[in-house]
Scaffold this active site. Structure first.
Site, PDB file in Angstrom:
ATOM      1  CG  ASN A 128      -0.182  -0.087   2.572  1.00 16.01           C
ATOM      2  OD1 ASN A 128       1.102   0.094   2.406  1.00 16.01           O
ATOM      3  ND2 ASN A 128      -0.845  -0.042   3.763  1.00 16.01           N
ATOM      4  CG  HIS A 130       3.739   0.182   4.881  1.00 11.12           C
ATOM      5  ND1 HIS A 130       2.772  -0.936   5.074  1.00 11.12           N
ATOM      6  CD2 HIS A 130       4.725  -0.520   4.518  1.00 11.12           C
ATOM      7  CE1 HIS A 130       3.346  -2.135   5.517  1.00 11.12           C
ATOM      8  NE2 HIS A 130       4.555  -1.817   5.032  1.00 11.12           N
ATOM      9  CD  GLU A 135       0.105   0.460   7.574  1.00  9.69           C
ATOM     10  OE1 GLU A 135       0.191   0.545   5.947  1.00  9.69           O
ATOM     11  OE2 GLU A 135       0.185  -0.579   7.892  1.00  9.69           O
TER      12      GLU A 135
HETATM   13  C1  GLP Z   1       6.659  -4.746   6.781  1.00 11.16           C
HETATM   14  C2  GLP Z   1       7.826  -3.898   7.275  1.00 11.16           C
HETATM   15  C3  GLP Z   1       8.280  -2.686   6.296  1.00 11.16           C
HETATM   16  C4  GLP Z   1       8.467  -3.445   4.938  1.00 11.16           C
HETATM   17  C5  GLP Z   1       7.438  -4.227   4.410  1.00 11.16           C
HETATM   18  C6  GLP Z   1       7.742  -5.021   2.984  1.00 11.16           C
HETATM   19  O1  GLP Z   1       5.690  -4.041   6.749  1.00 11.16           O
HETATM   20  N1  GLP Z   1       7.354  -2.898   8.459  1.00 11.16           N
HETATM   21  O2  GLP Z   1       9.641  -2.175   6.748  1.00 11.16           O
HETATM   22  O3  GLP Z   1       9.267  -2.704   3.973  1.00 11.16           O
HETATM   23  O4  GLP Z   1       7.098  -5.028   5.288  1.00 11.16           O
HETATM   24  O5  GLP Z   1       8.280  -6.144   3.285  1.00 11.16           O
HETATM   25  P1  GLP Z   1       9.065  -7.253   2.338  1.00 11.16           P
HETATM   26  O6  GLP Z   1      10.198  -6.805   1.988  1.00 11.16           O
HETATM   27  O7  GLP Z   1       8.909  -8.582   3.150  1.00 11.16           O
HETATM   28  O8  GLP Z   1       7.736  -7.363   1.159  1.00 11.16           O
END
Ligand code: GLP
Length: 240
Positions: A128, A130, A135
Protein backbone atom coordinates in the site's frame (compact mmCIF):
# COMPACT_ATOMS: atom_id res chain seq x y z
CA UNK A 1 16.12 9.54 -7.81
CA UNK A 2 18.12 6.64 -9.24
CA UNK A 3 16.30 3.47 -10.28
CA UNK A 4 18.38 0.33 -10.71
CA UNK A 5 16.51 -2.60 -12.24
CA UNK A 6 18.03 -5.99 -11.52
CA UNK A 7 17.39 -9.55 -12.64
CA UNK A 8 16.36 -10.63 -9.15
CA UNK A 9 16.73 -9.97 -5.43
CA UNK A 10 20.17 -11.59 -5.35
CA UNK A 11 21.57 -9.11 -7.87
CA UNK A 12 19.63 -6.38 -6.03
CA UNK A 13 21.30 -7.35 -2.76
CA UNK A 14 24.70 -7.15 -4.41
CA UNK A 15 23.98 -3.62 -5.73
CA UNK A 16 22.78 -2.50 -2.29
CA UNK A 17 25.81 -4.08 -0.67
CA UNK A 18 28.10 -2.07 -2.99
CA UNK A 19 26.38 1.13 -1.88
CA UNK A 20 26.93 0.24 1.79
CA UNK A 21 30.53 -0.76 1.17
CA UNK A 22 31.29 2.50 -0.67
CA UNK A 23 29.44 4.47 1.96
CA UNK A 24 31.51 2.91 4.71
CA UNK A 25 34.76 3.62 2.91
CA UNK A 26 33.57 7.23 2.63
CA UNK A 27 33.01 7.46 6.38
CA UNK A 28 29.45 6.25 6.95
CA UNK A 29 29.07 5.29 10.62
CA UNK A 30 25.32 4.86 11.10
CA UNK A 31 23.08 2.52 9.11
CA UNK A 32 19.29 2.67 9.23
CA UNK A 33 18.06 -0.90 8.84
CA UNK A 34 14.81 -2.49 7.70
CA UNK A 35 13.12 -5.85 8.10
CA UNK A 36 10.84 -7.80 5.76
CA UNK A 37 11.96 -10.15 3.02
CA UNK A 38 13.42 -7.47 0.72
CA UNK A 39 16.67 -6.73 2.62
CA UNK A 40 17.51 -10.41 3.28
CA UNK A 41 19.82 -10.83 0.26
CA UNK A 42 21.64 -7.62 1.23
CA UNK A 43 22.11 -8.84 4.81
CA UNK A 44 23.38 -12.15 3.49
CA UNK A 45 26.00 -10.31 1.38
CA UNK A 46 26.98 -8.27 4.44
CA UNK A 47 27.36 -11.46 6.51
CA UNK A 48 29.45 -13.14 3.81
CA UNK A 49 31.71 -10.13 3.37
CA UNK A 50 34.89 -9.25 5.20
CA UNK A 51 33.41 -5.89 6.24
CA UNK A 52 33.69 -5.11 9.93
CA UNK A 53 30.69 -3.41 11.54
CA UNK A 54 32.04 -3.36 15.09
CA UNK A 55 32.58 0.41 14.94
CA UNK A 56 29.20 1.05 13.32
CA UNK A 57 25.83 1.92 14.81
CA UNK A 58 22.53 0.60 13.46
CA UNK A 59 19.04 1.95 14.00
CA UNK A 60 16.07 -0.13 12.94
CA UNK A 61 12.88 1.32 11.55
CA UNK A 62 10.31 -0.45 13.63
CA UNK A 63 9.14 -3.24 15.92
CA UNK A 64 5.78 -4.85 16.56
CA UNK A 65 4.16 -3.69 19.77
CA UNK A 66 3.40 -6.33 22.37
CA UNK A 67 5.83 -9.08 21.41
CA UNK A 68 9.11 -9.89 23.11
CA UNK A 69 12.55 -9.79 21.44
CA UNK A 70 12.76 -13.60 21.80
CA UNK A 71 9.61 -14.11 19.76
CA UNK A 72 10.74 -15.46 16.34
CA UNK A 73 8.32 -13.05 14.66
CA UNK A 74 9.80 -10.01 16.34
CA UNK A 75 12.04 -7.71 14.35
CA UNK A 76 14.67 -8.09 17.10
CA UNK A 77 14.80 -11.79 16.36
CA UNK A 78 14.86 -11.18 12.60
CA UNK A 79 17.83 -8.84 12.86
CA UNK A 80 19.77 -11.20 15.13
CA UNK A 81 19.18 -14.09 12.77
CA UNK A 82 19.88 -12.33 9.48
CA UNK A 83 22.67 -9.98 10.49
CA UNK A 84 23.74 -9.27 14.06
CA UNK A 85 24.60 -12.84 15.12
CA UNK A 86 27.18 -12.93 12.35
CA UNK A 87 28.07 -9.25 12.13
CA UNK A 88 27.71 -7.49 15.46
CA UNK A 89 27.60 -3.70 15.44
CA UNK A 90 29.05 -1.46 18.14
CA UNK A 91 25.50 -0.50 19.06
CA UNK A 92 22.19 -1.60 17.54
CA UNK A 93 18.91 0.10 18.32
CA UNK A 94 15.45 -1.38 17.74
CA UNK A 95 12.28 -0.03 19.40
CA UNK A 96 11.29 -1.97 22.51
CA UNK A 97 8.05 -3.75 21.64
CA UNK A 98 7.39 -4.44 25.32
CA UNK A 99 7.86 -0.87 26.55
CA UNK A 100 5.40 -0.17 29.37
CA UNK A 101 5.60 3.56 28.85
CA UNK A 102 5.12 4.15 25.14
CA UNK A 103 5.59 7.93 25.31
CA UNK A 104 8.93 7.45 27.02
CA UNK A 105 10.02 4.82 24.47
CA UNK A 106 9.04 7.07 21.56
CA UNK A 107 10.87 10.03 23.10
CA UNK A 108 13.93 7.89 23.76
CA UNK A 109 13.97 6.59 20.17
CA UNK A 110 13.71 10.10 18.73
CA UNK A 111 16.65 11.09 20.92
CA UNK A 112 18.68 8.12 19.61
CA UNK A 113 17.96 9.14 16.00
CA UNK A 114 18.95 12.75 16.70
CA UNK A 115 22.20 11.72 18.39
CA UNK A 116 23.12 9.26 15.62
CA UNK A 117 22.31 10.88 12.26
CA UNK A 118 21.70 8.10 9.75
CA UNK A 119 24.17 7.97 6.86
CA UNK A 120 22.48 5.24 4.82
CA UNK A 121 18.87 4.27 5.34
CA UNK A 122 17.69 0.91 3.95
CA UNK A 123 13.96 0.71 3.20
CA UNK A 124 11.42 -1.74 1.87
CA UNK A 125 7.95 -0.77 0.70
CA UNK A 126 4.53 -2.15 1.59
CA UNK A 127 1.94 -3.09 -1.03
CA UNK A 128 0.00 0.00 0.00
CA UNK A 129 3.02 2.29 -0.32
CA UNK A 130 3.97 2.28 3.36
CA UNK A 131 7.55 2.76 4.47
CA UNK A 132 8.52 1.13 7.77
CA UNK A 133 5.04 0.93 9.34
CA UNK A 134 4.04 4.43 8.28
CA UNK A 135 0.69 3.60 6.78
CA UNK A 136 -1.21 5.69 4.18
CA UNK A 137 -2.32 8.96 5.76
CA UNK A 138 0.62 9.26 8.17
CA UNK A 139 1.69 12.92 8.28
CA UNK A 140 4.93 13.55 6.40
CA UNK A 141 6.13 15.50 9.46
CA UNK A 142 5.84 12.51 11.82
CA UNK A 143 8.59 11.41 14.20
CA UNK A 144 8.70 8.03 16.01
CA UNK A 145 5.18 6.96 16.94
CA UNK A 146 2.94 4.08 17.88
CA UNK A 147 0.99 2.93 14.84
CA UNK A 148 -2.07 0.81 14.17
CA UNK A 149 -1.39 -1.45 11.23
CA UNK A 150 -3.58 -1.26 8.14
CA UNK A 151 -5.68 -4.35 7.34
CA UNK A 152 -3.70 -4.86 4.11
CA UNK A 153 -0.42 -4.86 6.09
CA UNK A 154 -1.77 -7.39 8.60
CA UNK A 155 -2.78 -9.58 5.68
CA UNK A 156 0.56 -9.16 3.87
CA UNK A 157 2.61 -9.87 7.01
CA UNK A 158 0.50 -12.84 8.11
CA UNK A 159 2.72 -15.04 5.92
CA UNK A 160 5.35 -14.85 8.66
CA UNK A 161 2.87 -15.99 11.36
CA UNK A 162 0.80 -19.14 11.89
CA UNK A 163 -2.33 -17.21 11.02
CA UNK A 164 -3.62 -13.68 10.54
CA UNK A 165 -4.95 -13.47 14.13
CA UNK A 166 -1.41 -13.74 15.49
CA UNK A 167 -0.15 -10.64 13.67
CA UNK A 168 0.20 -7.80 16.19
CA UNK A 169 -2.14 -4.91 15.44
CA UNK A 170 0.28 -2.22 16.53
CA UNK A 171 3.92 -1.27 16.17
CA UNK A 172 6.44 1.38 17.20
CA UNK A 173 7.85 3.02 14.14
CA UNK A 174 10.33 5.67 13.06
CA UNK A 175 8.42 8.57 11.51
CA UNK A 176 8.57 9.79 7.93
CA UNK A 177 10.41 12.98 8.87
CA UNK A 178 13.16 10.94 10.57
CA UNK A 179 13.45 8.62 7.58
CA UNK A 180 13.81 11.66 5.30
CA UNK A 181 16.70 12.91 7.47
CA UNK A 182 18.81 9.94 6.39
CA UNK A 183 21.61 11.27 4.16
CA UNK A 184 21.25 8.50 1.61
CA UNK A 185 18.25 6.24 1.13
CA UNK A 186 18.23 2.84 -0.58
CA UNK A 187 14.80 1.30 -1.15
CA UNK A 188 14.53 -2.38 -2.12
CA UNK A 189 11.46 -3.88 -3.82
CA UNK A 190 10.99 -7.21 -5.51
CA UNK A 191 8.07 -9.08 -7.06
CA UNK A 192 4.78 -8.36 -8.78
CA UNK A 193 3.02 -7.34 -5.55
CA UNK A 194 5.16 -4.17 -5.44
CA UNK A 195 4.32 -2.92 -8.97
CA UNK A 196 1.58 -0.47 -8.04
CA UNK A 197 3.36 0.87 -4.96
CA UNK A 198 6.55 1.46 -6.97
CA UNK A 199 4.74 3.20 -9.80
CA UNK A 200 2.99 5.49 -7.30
CA UNK A 201 6.29 6.17 -5.54
CA UNK A 202 8.09 7.14 -8.74
CA UNK A 203 5.43 8.70 -10.95
CA UNK A 204 2.54 9.65 -8.70
CA UNK A 205 1.86 12.87 -6.80
CA UNK A 206 3.64 13.39 -3.47
CA UNK A 207 0.74 12.71 -1.13
CA UNK A 208 0.33 11.30 2.37
CA UNK A 209 -1.96 8.63 0.94
CA UNK A 210 1.23 7.13 -0.55
CA UNK A 211 3.85 7.50 2.22
CA UNK A 212 6.74 6.42 -0.05
CA UNK A 213 5.96 9.22 -2.54
CA UNK A 214 7.74 11.67 -0.20
CA UNK A 215 11.00 10.08 -1.36
CA UNK A 216 10.65 12.11 -4.58
CA UNK A 217 11.63 15.11 -2.43
CA UNK A 218 14.81 13.50 -1.03
CA UNK A 219 18.09 14.49 -2.72
CA UNK A 220 19.76 11.04 -2.63
CA UNK A 221 17.47 8.06 -3.15
CA UNK A 222 18.33 4.84 -4.97
CA UNK A 223 15.57 2.37 -5.73
CA UNK A 224 16.74 -1.16 -6.42
CA UNK A 225 14.03 -3.39 -7.83
CA UNK A 226 13.72 -6.45 -10.01
CA UNK A 227 12.23 -6.41 -13.51
CA UNK A 228 8.87 -7.71 -12.33
CA UNK A 229 8.46 -5.04 -9.65
CA UNK A 230 9.55 -2.34 -12.15
CA UNK A 231 7.10 -3.45 -14.83
CA UNK A 232 4.60 -0.58 -14.49
CA UNK A 233 7.22 2.21 -14.22
CA UNK A 234 7.91 4.16 -17.37
CA UNK A 235 11.44 3.03 -18.43
CA UNK A 236 12.43 6.68 -18.98
CA UNK A 237 12.92 6.83 -15.20
CA UNK A 238 15.40 3.94 -15.13
CA UNK A 239 19.07 4.64 -14.41
CA UNK A 240 20.32 1.16 -15.35
C1 GLP B 1 6.79 -4.65 6.78
C2 GLP B 1 7.88 -3.75 7.32
C3 GLP B 1 8.37 -2.81 6.27
C4 GLP B 1 8.68 -3.57 4.99
C5 GLP B 1 7.43 -4.22 4.48
C6 GLP B 1 7.63 -4.98 3.17
O1 GLP B 1 5.53 -4.08 6.82
N1 GLP B 1 7.49 -3.01 8.48
O2 GLP B 1 9.53 -2.14 6.74
O3 GLP B 1 9.18 -2.69 4.03
O4 GLP B 1 6.99 -5.13 5.47
O5 GLP B 1 8.10 -6.25 3.42
P1 GLP B 1 8.72 -7.23 2.36
O6 GLP B 1 10.09 -6.74 2.06
O7 GLP B 1 8.72 -8.56 3.05
O8 GLP B 1 7.82 -7.20 1.18
Amino acid sequence: MKIIVTKDNIEGGTKAFEIIKNGMSNGAKVLGLATGSSPISLYSDMCNSDLDFSEMTSINLDEYYGISPENPQSYHYFMQKHLFDQKPFKKSYIPNGLAKNIDEEVENYNQIIQENPIDIQILGIGHNGHIAFNEPGTPFGSLTHKVTLAESTIKANSRFFNNEKEVPRQAICMGIRSIMQGKKIVLLAYGASKQDALKALVEGPVIEKVPASILQDHPDVTIICDQIAAKKINPKYFTI
